[in-house]
Design a protein around this motif. Structure first.
Motif, mmCIF file in Angstrom:
data_model
loop_
_atom_site.group_PDB
_atom_site.id
_atom_site.type_symbol
_atom_site.label_atom_id
_atom_site.label_comp_id
_atom_site.label_asym_id
_atom_site.label_seq_id
_atom_site.Cartn_x
_atom_site.Cartn_y
_atom_site.Cartn_z
ATOM 1 N N ILE A 1 6.631 -0.448 10.784
ATOM 2 C CA ILE A 1 6.922 -0.537 9.354
ATOM 3 C C ILE A 1 5.800 0.241 8.672
ATOM 4 O O ILE A 1 4.641 -0.179 8.723
ATOM 5 C CB ILE A 1 6.880 -2.005 8.860
ATOM 6 C CG1 ILE A 1 7.611 -2.967 9.798
ATOM 7 C CG2 ILE A 1 7.369 -2.127 7.420
ATOM 8 C CD1 ILE A 1 9.090 -2.872 9.842
ATOM 9 N N LEU B 1 10.982 1.458 6.071
ATOM 10 C CA LEU B 1 10.736 0.780 4.782
ATOM 11 C C LEU B 1 9.923 1.569 3.746
ATOM 12 O O LEU B 1 9.887 1.182 2.596
ATOM 13 C CB LEU B 1 10.103 -0.607 4.962
ATOM 14 C CG LEU B 1 11.065 -1.761 5.281
ATOM 15 C CD1 LEU B 1 10.291 -3.085 5.277
ATOM 16 C CD2 LEU B 1 12.206 -1.846 4.266
ATOM 17 N N HIS C 1 15.436 -10.831 2.018
ATOM 18 C CA HIS C 1 16.354 -10.696 3.159
ATOM 19 C C HIS C 1 15.927 -11.556 4.342
ATOM 20 O O HIS C 1 14.789 -12.014 4.426
ATOM 21 C CB HIS C 1 16.438 -9.239 3.613
ATOM 22 C CG HIS C 1 15.143 -8.709 4.169
ATOM 23 N ND1 HIS C 1 14.094 -8.316 3.368
ATOM 24 C CD2 HIS C 1 14.722 -8.517 5.452
ATOM 25 C CE1 HIS C 1 13.088 -7.888 4.125
ATOM 26 N NE2 HIS C 1 13.435 -8.012 5.397
ATOM 27 N N ASP D 1 15.831 -10.918 8.457
ATOM 28 C CA ASP D 1 15.853 -9.741 9.314
ATOM 29 C C ASP D 1 17.122 -9.675 10.166
ATOM 30 O O ASP D 1 17.458 -10.634 10.870
ATOM 31 C CB ASP D 1 14.622 -9.717 10.232
ATOM 32 C CG ASP D 1 13.361 -9.335 9.471
ATOM 33 O OD1 ASP D 1 13.465 -8.624 8.448
ATOM 34 O OD2 ASP D 1 12.267 -9.757 9.909
ATOM 35 N N LEU E 1 4.671 -9.933 12.422
ATOM 36 C CA LEU E 1 4.267 -8.674 11.794
ATOM 37 C C LEU E 1 2.746 -8.611 11.738
ATOM 38 O O LEU E 1 2.102 -9.540 11.248
ATOM 39 C CB LEU E 1 4.863 -8.621 10.391
ATOM 40 C CG LEU E 1 4.717 -7.335 9.574
ATOM 41 C CD1 LEU E 1 5.455 -6.167 10.238
ATOM 42 C CD2 LEU E 1 5.295 -7.555 8.164
ATOM 43 N N THR F 1 3.685 -9.469 0.674
ATOM 44 C CA THR F 1 4.954 -9.937 1.234
ATOM 45 C C THR F 1 5.125 -11.404 0.853
ATOM 46 O O THR F 1 4.154 -12.167 0.892
ATOM 47 C CB THR F 1 4.960 -9.748 2.761
ATOM 48 O OG1 THR F 1 4.559 -8.407 3.049
ATOM 49 C CG2 THR F 1 6.346 -9.970 3.349
ATOM 50 N N TRP G 1 -2.142 -8.936 2.288
ATOM 51 C CA TRP G 1 -2.507 -8.496 3.641
ATOM 52 C C TRP G 1 -3.957 -8.056 3.768
ATOM 53 O O TRP G 1 -4.505 -7.411 2.875
ATOM 54 C CB TRP G 1 -1.612 -7.332 4.062
ATOM 55 C CG TRP G 1 -0.202 -7.751 4.316
ATOM 56 C CD1 TRP G 1 0.837 -7.717 3.421
ATOM 57 C CD2 TRP G 1 0.326 -8.271 5.533
ATOM 58 N NE1 TRP G 1 1.977 -8.192 4.024
ATOM 59 C CE2 TRP G 1 1.694 -8.533 5.317
ATOM 60 C CE3 TRP G 1 -0.218 -8.551 6.797
ATOM 61 C CZ2 TRP G 1 2.548 -9.048 6.305
ATOM 62 C CZ3 TRP G 1 0.620 -9.062 7.774
ATOM 63 C CH2 TRP G 1 1.978 -9.305 7.530
ATOM 64 N N TRP H 1 7.101 -15.353 11.100
ATOM 65 C CA TRP H 1 8.027 -16.193 10.346
ATOM 66 C C TRP H 1 9.234 -16.595 11.179
ATOM 67 O O TRP H 1 9.647 -15.904 12.099
ATOM 68 C CB TRP H 1 8.470 -15.534 9.044
ATOM 69 C CG TRP H 1 9.178 -14.221 9.107
ATOM 70 C CD1 TRP H 1 10.530 -14.011 9.190
ATOM 71 C CD2 TRP H 1 8.586 -12.918 9.033
ATOM 72 N NE1 TRP H 1 10.802 -12.670 9.165
ATOM 73 C CE2 TRP H 1 9.632 -11.978 9.074
ATOM 74 C CE3 TRP H 1 7.270 -12.458 8.929
ATOM 75 C CZ2 TRP H 1 9.404 -10.598 9.018
ATOM 76 C CZ3 TRP H 1 7.040 -11.096 8.888
ATOM 77 C CH2 TRP H 1 8.106 -10.187 8.927
ATOM 78 N N HIS I 1 12.258 -13.246 3.295
ATOM 79 C CA HIS I 1 11.067 -12.564 2.800
ATOM 80 C C HIS I 1 11.431 -11.330 1.988
ATOM 81 O O HIS I 1 12.539 -10.806 2.089
ATOM 82 C CB HIS I 1 10.131 -12.201 3.953
ATOM 83 C CG HIS I 1 10.766 -11.368 5.023
ATOM 84 N ND1 HIS I 1 11.667 -11.891 5.935
ATOM 85 C CD2 HIS I 1 10.654 -10.048 5.320
ATOM 86 C CE1 HIS I 1 12.063 -10.938 6.745
ATOM 87 N NE2 HIS I 1 11.477 -9.795 6.400
ATOM 88 N N ARG J 1 9.168 -7.753 -0.033
ATOM 89 C CA ARG J 1 7.870 -7.082 -0.143
ATOM 90 C C ARG J 1 7.786 -6.307 -1.440
ATOM 91 O O ARG J 1 8.754 -5.649 -1.844
ATOM 92 C CB ARG J 1 7.696 -6.104 1.017
ATOM 93 C CG ARG J 1 6.342 -5.392 0.983
ATOM 94 C CD ARG J 1 6.297 -4.237 1.947
ATOM 95 N NE ARG J 1 6.972 -3.072 1.416
ATOM 96 C CZ ARG J 1 7.246 -1.980 2.115
ATOM 97 N NH1 ARG J 1 6.929 -1.929 3.394
ATOM 98 N NH2 ARG J 1 7.845 -0.956 1.559
ATOM 99 N N ARG K 1 -0.107 2.492 4.787
ATOM 100 C CA ARG K 1 0.159 1.112 5.204
ATOM 101 C C ARG K 1 0.866 1.204 6.553
ATOM 102 O O ARG K 1 1.864 1.925 6.693
ATOM 103 C CB ARG K 1 1.052 0.415 4.177
ATOM 104 C CG ARG K 1 1.255 -1.101 4.400
ATOM 105 C CD ARG K 1 2.070 -1.627 3.230
ATOM 106 N NE ARG K 1 2.212 -3.079 3.163
ATOM 107 C CZ ARG K 1 3.169 -3.766 3.765
ATOM 108 N NH1 ARG K 1 4.060 -3.146 4.522
ATOM 109 N NH2 ARG K 1 3.261 -5.076 3.597
ATOM 110 N N ARG L 1 5.618 -4.732 14.494
ATOM 111 C CA ARG L 1 6.320 -6.014 14.516
ATOM 112 C C ARG L 1 7.003 -6.232 15.858
ATOM 113 O O ARG L 1 7.619 -5.321 16.396
ATOM 114 C CB ARG L 1 7.379 -6.018 13.408
ATOM 115 C CG ARG L 1 8.072 -7.352 13.221
ATOM 116 C CD ARG L 1 9.178 -7.250 12.199
ATOM 117 N NE ARG L 1 10.255 -6.430 12.719
ATOM 118 C CZ ARG L 1 11.266 -5.972 11.985
ATOM 119 N NH1 ARG L 1 11.343 -6.243 10.702
ATOM 120 N NH2 ARG L 1 12.208 -5.250 12.528
HETATM 121 C C1 OGA Z 1 9.737 -6.819 8.035
HETATM 122 C C2 OGA Z 1 9.527 -6.672 6.590
HETATM 123 C C3 OGA Z 1 7.771 -6.470 4.981
HETATM 124 C C4 OGA Z 1 6.442 -5.823 4.870
HETATM 125 O O1 OGA Z 1 8.857 -6.396 8.813
HETATM 126 O O2 OGA Z 1 10.786 -7.355 8.432
HETATM 127 O O3 OGA Z 1 10.395 -6.969 5.822
HETATM 128 O O4 OGA Z 1 5.556 -6.432 4.284
HETATM 129 N N1 OGA Z 1 8.305 -6.261 6.246
HETATM 130 O O5 OGA Z 1 6.270 -4.713 5.363
#
Ligand code: OGA
Ligand code: MN
Length: 295
Positions: A97, A110, A118, A120, A133, A147, A256, A264, A271, A273, A282, A286
């Motif tokens: 990500i 992302l 959402h 996942d 993550l 997040t 973070w 989670w 969740h 973001r 960034r 995951r």
């Molecule tokens: C994920 C997600 C959010 C983030 O990894 O499923 O939604 O903070 N990440 O990057």
């Protein structure tokens, strides 16, 4: 070693201290961590920078690793997602990500935009049970990128009785058309009629296979459809449910730091973001645990 569980004040989330999760866990610590996870929905381990191998080894102590979502979509829908130019040296059980672009290609999914609320990969029949993550590089929280996690048990429990009855036993379609960033997955045409959307059929009220508790299970808003209802009525019901679901009192915010691992329960927590300053790097990796068919 005895683990310490420090729940956050919000409706979900706890920090775990007193254990080095880069080493093989004792059975006692493993069971205590698992219990804390089921009780708190989201766990944070702080100050544990680790390798992909350590990340996967930690995850495997709690179940079987799941493949990244692009693979899951390709398997169920037979399309080429083309969502991220993943680096080939990264194992298929790791999702990247990130907003980082190398040689003109994004190295992960992302980007730097907002990811809407959402669960996942609930657009496949058997979504992952968990996501873990870990932060390798992240901008300071003042640049965005926090997040948020939401307790879907509480969201269900606090619904008006009439609404609970209205959705009890109902099935909805979790559309496979878009990423949580609202970007269309390659291979899915534009959808005019949500009642014909490709996606997974999921119960609106989900019973957790381990805790036995019920939660509100909505997946994501875009192109969602409640089976058996006229589209207008489905839209109305979904808007009402989302209005209830997305309340600050059900949520916890993760700001973070490098070396954080956040784990989670994808069966009872959602969740989202925040967008962040795209000039900053960034990078998150995951893993996911295989799940079971939602019921
Ligand atoms: C994920 C997600 C959010 C983030 O990894 O499923 O939604 O903070 N990440 O990057
Ligand atoms: Mn996600």
């Amino acid at each position: 070693m005895t683990i310490e569980v420090h729940p956050f004040a919000a409706g979900c989330g706890a920090e775990i201290r007193g254990v080095d999760i880069r080493k093989k866990l004792s059975a006692e610590d493993r069971d205590a961590i698992r219990k804390a996870w089921l009780d708190n929905l989201v766990l944070r381990f702080r100050g544990v920078p680790m390798s992909d191998d350590e990340h996967m080894a930690f995850t495997r102590q709690f179940g079987e690793l799941e493949y990244n979502p692009a693979r899951l979509i390709e398997k169920q829908y037979g399309v080429e997602t083309g969502q991220s130019g993943r680096k080939t040296e990264i194992p298929p059980e790791i999702s990247v990500i990130s907003n980082i672009v190398e040689n003109g290609k994004p190295i992960g999914g992302l980007g730097d935009g907002e990811a809407f609320w959402h669960t996942d990969s609930s657009f496949v029949d058997v979504p992952p049970a968990a996501s873990l993550l870990r932060s390798l590089e992240c901008p300071p929280p003042t640049s965005g990128g926090s997040t948020y996690f939401l307790n879907c048990y509480t969201a269900y429990e606090t619904l008006p009785e009439a609404t609970k009855q209205r959705i009890d036993g109902k099935i909805m379609v979790h559309a496979a058309t878009h990423s949580s960033g609202g970007i269309a997955h390659k291979g899915f045409e534009h959808v005019d009629d949500v009642s014909k959307v490709p996606g997974a059929r999921q119960p609106m009220v989900r019973t957790h296979p381990e805790t036995g508790k019920k939660s509100l299970f909505l997946g994501r808003r875009i192109n969602a459809y409640v089976l058996g209802l006229p589209v207008e009525e489905s839209e109305e019901l979904l808007d009402e449910l989302w209005g209830h679901m997305v309340q600050e009192r059900f949520t916890w915010r993760q700001d973070w730091q490098v070396g954080d691992l956040v784990w989670w329960d994808n069966r009872c927590a959602m969740h989202r973001r925040d967008a962040f300053d795209g000039s900053k790097r960034r990078l998150m990796h995951r893993t996911q645990l295989k799940g079971t068919r939602p019921m």
